[in-house]
Design an enzyme around this catalytic site. Structure first.
Site, PDB file in Angstrom:
ATOM      1  N   ARG A  78       6.437   7.619   5.659  1.00 42.54           N
ATOM      2  CA  ARG A  78       6.251   7.700   4.210  1.00 42.54           C
ATOM      3  C   ARG A  78       4.770   7.481   3.904  1.00 42.54           C
ATOM      4  O   ARG A  78       4.223   6.427   4.234  1.00 42.54           O
ATOM      5  CB  ARG A  78       7.121   6.634   3.525  1.00 42.54           C
ATOM      6  CG  ARG A  78       6.880   6.545   2.054  1.00 42.54           C
ATOM      7  CD  ARG A  78       7.796   5.536   1.332  1.00 42.54           C
ATOM      8  NE  ARG A  78       7.346   5.467  -0.037  1.00 42.54           N
ATOM      9  CZ  ARG A  78       6.868   4.376  -0.629  1.00 42.54           C
ATOM     10  NH1 ARG A  78       6.851   3.208  -0.015  1.00 42.54           N
ATOM     11  NH2 ARG A  78       6.418   4.426  -1.865  1.00 42.54           N
ATOM     12  N   HIS A 122       0.991   6.973  -5.850  1.00 45.68           N
ATOM     13  CA  HIS A 122       1.043   5.552  -5.483  1.00 45.68           C
ATOM     14  C   HIS A 122      -0.193   4.883  -6.096  1.00 45.68           C
ATOM     15  O   HIS A 122      -1.099   4.450  -5.400  1.00 45.68           O
ATOM     16  CB  HIS A 122       1.098   5.405  -3.962  1.00 45.68           C
ATOM     17  CG  HIS A 122       1.533   4.059  -3.454  1.00 45.68           C
ATOM     18  ND1 HIS A 122       2.566   3.882  -2.548  1.00 45.68           N
ATOM     19  CD2 HIS A 122       1.073   2.805  -3.697  1.00 45.68           C
ATOM     20  CE1 HIS A 122       2.717   2.596  -2.261  1.00 45.68           C
ATOM     21  NE2 HIS A 122       1.807   1.913  -2.943  1.00 45.68           N
ATOM     22  N   GLU A 167       6.900   2.209  -7.421  1.00 47.70           N
ATOM     23  CA  GLU A 167       6.903   0.976  -8.216  1.00 47.70           C
ATOM     24  C   GLU A 167       6.242   1.126  -9.592  1.00 47.70           C
ATOM     25  O   GLU A 167       5.188   0.526  -9.848  1.00 47.70           O
ATOM     26  CB  GLU A 167       6.215  -0.156  -7.442  1.00 47.70           C
ATOM     27  CG  GLU A 167       6.887  -0.466  -6.112  1.00 47.70           C
ATOM     28  CD  GLU A 167       6.264  -1.671  -5.402  1.00 47.70           C
ATOM     29  OE1 GLU A 167       5.185  -2.133  -5.825  1.00 47.70           O
ATOM     30  OE2 GLU A 167       6.856  -2.152  -4.429  1.00 47.70           O
ATOM     31  N   ASN A 296      11.910  -0.989  -2.550  1.00 53.41           N
ATOM     32  CA  ASN A 296      10.923  -1.825  -1.867  1.00 53.41           C
ATOM     33  C   ASN A 296      11.345  -3.285  -1.993  1.00 53.41           C
ATOM     34  O   ASN A 296      11.549  -3.780  -3.102  1.00 53.41           O
ATOM     35  CB  ASN A 296       9.529  -1.640  -2.468  1.00 53.41           C
ATOM     36  CG  ASN A 296       8.950  -0.272  -2.170  1.00 53.41           C
ATOM     37  OD1 ASN A 296       9.526   0.497  -1.392  1.00 53.41           O
ATOM     38  ND2 ASN A 296       7.821   0.044  -2.775  1.00 53.41           N
ATOM     39  N   TYR A 298      10.764  -7.288  -0.565  1.00 49.27           N
ATOM     40  CA  TYR A 298       9.951  -8.232   0.206  1.00 49.27           C
ATOM     41  C   TYR A 298      10.465  -9.659   0.129  1.00 49.27           C
ATOM     42  O   TYR A 298      10.333 -10.439   1.062  1.00 49.27           O
ATOM     43  CB  TYR A 298       8.502  -8.225  -0.290  1.00 49.27           C
ATOM     44  CG  TYR A 298       7.757  -6.957   0.062  1.00 49.27           C
ATOM     45  CD1 TYR A 298       7.052  -6.864   1.246  1.00 49.27           C
ATOM     46  CD2 TYR A 298       7.773  -5.856  -0.789  1.00 49.27           C
ATOM     47  CE1 TYR A 298       6.359  -5.716   1.591  1.00 49.27           C
ATOM     48  CE2 TYR A 298       7.087  -4.692  -0.455  1.00 49.27           C
ATOM     49  CZ  TYR A 298       6.388  -4.629   0.737  1.00 49.27           C
ATOM     50  OH  TYR A 298       5.717  -3.479   1.070  1.00 49.27           O
ATOM     51  N   GLU A 354      10.125   0.090   1.694  1.00 50.19           N
ATOM     52  CA  GLU A 354       9.115  -0.868   2.152  1.00 50.19           C
ATOM     53  C   GLU A 354       9.787  -2.195   2.444  1.00 50.19           C
ATOM     54  O   GLU A 354      10.568  -2.693   1.629  1.00 50.19           O
ATOM     55  CB  GLU A 354       8.021  -1.121   1.094  1.00 50.19           C
ATOM     56  CG  GLU A 354       7.139   0.064   0.807  1.00 50.19           C
ATOM     57  CD  GLU A 354       6.035  -0.250  -0.213  1.00 50.19           C
ATOM     58  OE1 GLU A 354       5.702  -1.439  -0.416  1.00 50.19           O
ATOM     59  OE2 GLU A 354       5.527   0.705  -0.816  1.00 50.19           O
TER      60      GLU A 354
HETATM   61  C1  FCB Z   1       4.023  -3.023  -2.546  1.00 49.88           C
HETATM   62  C2  FCB Z   1       3.158  -1.787  -2.609  1.00 49.88           C
HETATM   63  C3  FCB Z   1       2.422  -1.503  -1.319  1.00 49.88           C
HETATM   64  C4  FCB Z   1       1.906  -2.769  -0.671  1.00 49.88           C
HETATM   65  C5  FCB Z   1       3.001  -3.806  -0.561  1.00 49.88           C
HETATM   66  C6  FCB Z   1       2.570  -5.079   0.098  1.00 49.88           C
HETATM   67  O1  FCB Z   1       4.226  -3.499  -3.840  1.00 49.88           O
HETATM   68  O2  FCB Z   1       3.943  -0.668  -2.921  1.00 49.88           O
HETATM   69  O3  FCB Z   1       1.392  -0.581  -1.606  1.00 49.88           O
HETATM   70  O4  FCB Z   1       0.811  -3.240  -1.350  1.00 49.88           O
HETATM   71  O5  FCB Z   1       3.495  -4.103  -1.845  1.00 49.88           O
END
Ligand code: FCB
Length: 447
Positions: A78, A122, A167, A296, A298, A354
């Site tokens: 990607r 992006h 995002e 995405n 995290y 992500e």
């Molecule tokens: C996300 C973004 C990516 C990167 C990660 C850590 O929010 O999409 O570009 O910065 O965080």
């Protein structure tokens, strides 16, 4: 090995990047200025004074980088396309040299059997469009649709997966509301118009995609979906967490999949900010059928009620466990919960577009980088992705953020998320332990 740590046949293992974070070559071959090229030159806005002028120099080293992807066994990659490389001033005549770069990249990926997934935007809007109001200006959504339509015609036959935006929340909130990201505007009243125009541009691009008749290609969007938990069972804290969930998740999920803004958000923001500037038909365009949703994921965030923050009435409380170098809690169930949230809105195929972590990697005397913390993070989050599938999520792929250390926006180059270490002085790439781990996961199709 127990079967349930294997993934369904055909599961797509990938890595993700973004143009501004890796390409460098910021003004090469006719590329126009993006809002990030402009923003990073403001004193004090980027940690360490770093810029993406050179970053990983991927623009010149893409062939070597694709070689690393192939050696890792990636099934998909990607990446994002830099709008100002294609249309230096946002529209008008395309810049052939910029387009040719992506043609070369895509050809190299396909030569290695790696499926390209292209993100159309992006965060690197052409500065020329920002000068005309950027995403606050509805016209930018129309320019975006023209840009996307050009890409479908030029590259559509070679790219089976397209994502319109990455995002939109981050672009609207941090780009225009708090100013931590480019274009660095600090205007809370811009957040809802920007979000609305991003969503509208998404829908217009979906229409352009259908008009381009690419039957073997798919289109979707990538959202950040983080779970939001209350700091306590007190009703005020529960409401605070729900408000943040509204602003960060539902404000995008609900228009995309139900064709309306969440009532509670309209009431909440209607009192504090303006409403999204919706015109007749906008919501229908925004909620056009797409083919997949990228998520995405995290971490999670925890919130307490606090009306000293006039915008949200909430305050984030400290993480309740170990964190990454970003200060983000390591909470693998964030994936299970994010996918469950997505499933409240859609039964489309889902991708984790992500997932990954920054840690303070240490390069050993022998040049090796033993990033056991990142490997552990990935192992736990891949296991969580497997649990989500068992729980019923139609999860089709998992993309690590990120292929190689790069320019992490306002955090500069010091926050390293890569599977591959990059020495920014020599541009030397070195596999970390996590890259070998991920190669083995791919080879086994699971843990
Ligand atoms: C996300 C973004 C990516 C990167 C990660 C850590 O929010 O999409 O570009 O910065 O965080």
């Amino acid at each position: 090995m127990s079967d349930d740590l294997r993934f369904p046949p055909g599961f797509l293992w990938g890595a993700a990047t973004a143009a501004y974070q890796i390409e460098g070559a910021w003004d090469a071959d006719g590329k126009g200025e993006s809002i990030w090229d402009r923003f990073v030159r403001r004193p004090g806005v980027i940690a360490g004074g770093d810029t993406g002028d050179v970053a990983c120099d991927h623009y010149h080293r893409y062939a070597e980088d694709v070689g690393h992807m192939a050696a890792m066994g990636l099934g998909a990659y990607r990446f994002s396309i830099a709008w100002p490389r294609i249309f230096p001033s946002g529209g008008g005549r395309p810049n052939q040299a910029g387009l040719d770069f992506y043609r070369r990249l895509i050809a190299a990926l396909r030569d290695h059997g790696i499926t390209p997934m292209a993100t159309i935007h992006h965060w690197d809007l052409p500065q020329a469009l920002e000068d005309r109001g950027g995403w606050v200006n509805r016209d930018t959504a129309l320019r975006f649709a023209e840009y996307a339509s050009f890409l479908f015609q030029a590259l559509g036959a070679e790219v089976p997966m397209w994502a319109t935006h990455n995002e939109p929340f981050v672009q609207a909130f941090y780009g225009y509301g708090t100013g931590e990201n480019a274009p660095g505007r600090r205007n809370p009243w811009a957040i809802l118009p920007v979000g609305h125009h991003l969503l509208l541009s998404h829908g217009l691009a979906v229409d352009a995609f259908r008009a381009a008749h690419l039957p073997s290609a798919q289109i979707g969007i990538v959202l950040m979906i983080w779970p939001h938990h209350p700091a306590s069972p007190r009703p005020a804290d529960v409401r605070a967490a729900w408000r943040i969930d509204g602003g960060m998740n539902r404000l995008f999920l609900e228009p995309l999949f139900r064709g309306r803004y969440p009532e509670d958000m309209l009431r909440h923001f209607g009192r504090r900010l303006m409403r999204p500037p919706v015109r007749p038909d906008d919501m229908e365009i925004i909620s056009r059928k797409i083919d997949f949703l990228g998520v995405n994921s995290y971490t999670r965030l925890i919130h307490a009620a606090d009306w000293r923050d006039l915008l949200t009435g909430a305050r984030q409380v400290p993480p309740r466990g170990p964190t990454t170098a970003m200060g983000w809690e390591i909470y693998p169930d964030c994936i299970v919960e994010a996918l469950a949230k997505a499933r409240e809105y859609t039964d489309l195929p889902l991708y984790i577009t992500e997932s990954g972590a920054a840690f303070n990697d240490v390069v050993g005397p022998d040049g090796h980088i033993d990033d056991a913390a990142r490997t552990d993070y990935l192992r736990m989050h891949i296991a969580a992705a497997r649990r989500a599938i068992t729980a019923g999520a139609d999860l089709r792929g998992y993309f690590v953020w990120t292929l190689m250390d790069n320019f992490e926006w306002a955090q500069g180059c010091a926050k390293r998320f890569g599977l591959i270490h990059v020495d920014f002085t020599t541009q030397r790439r070195t596999w970390k332990g996590s890259a070998r781990f991920f190669r083995d996961v791919i080879a086994r199709n699971g843990l």
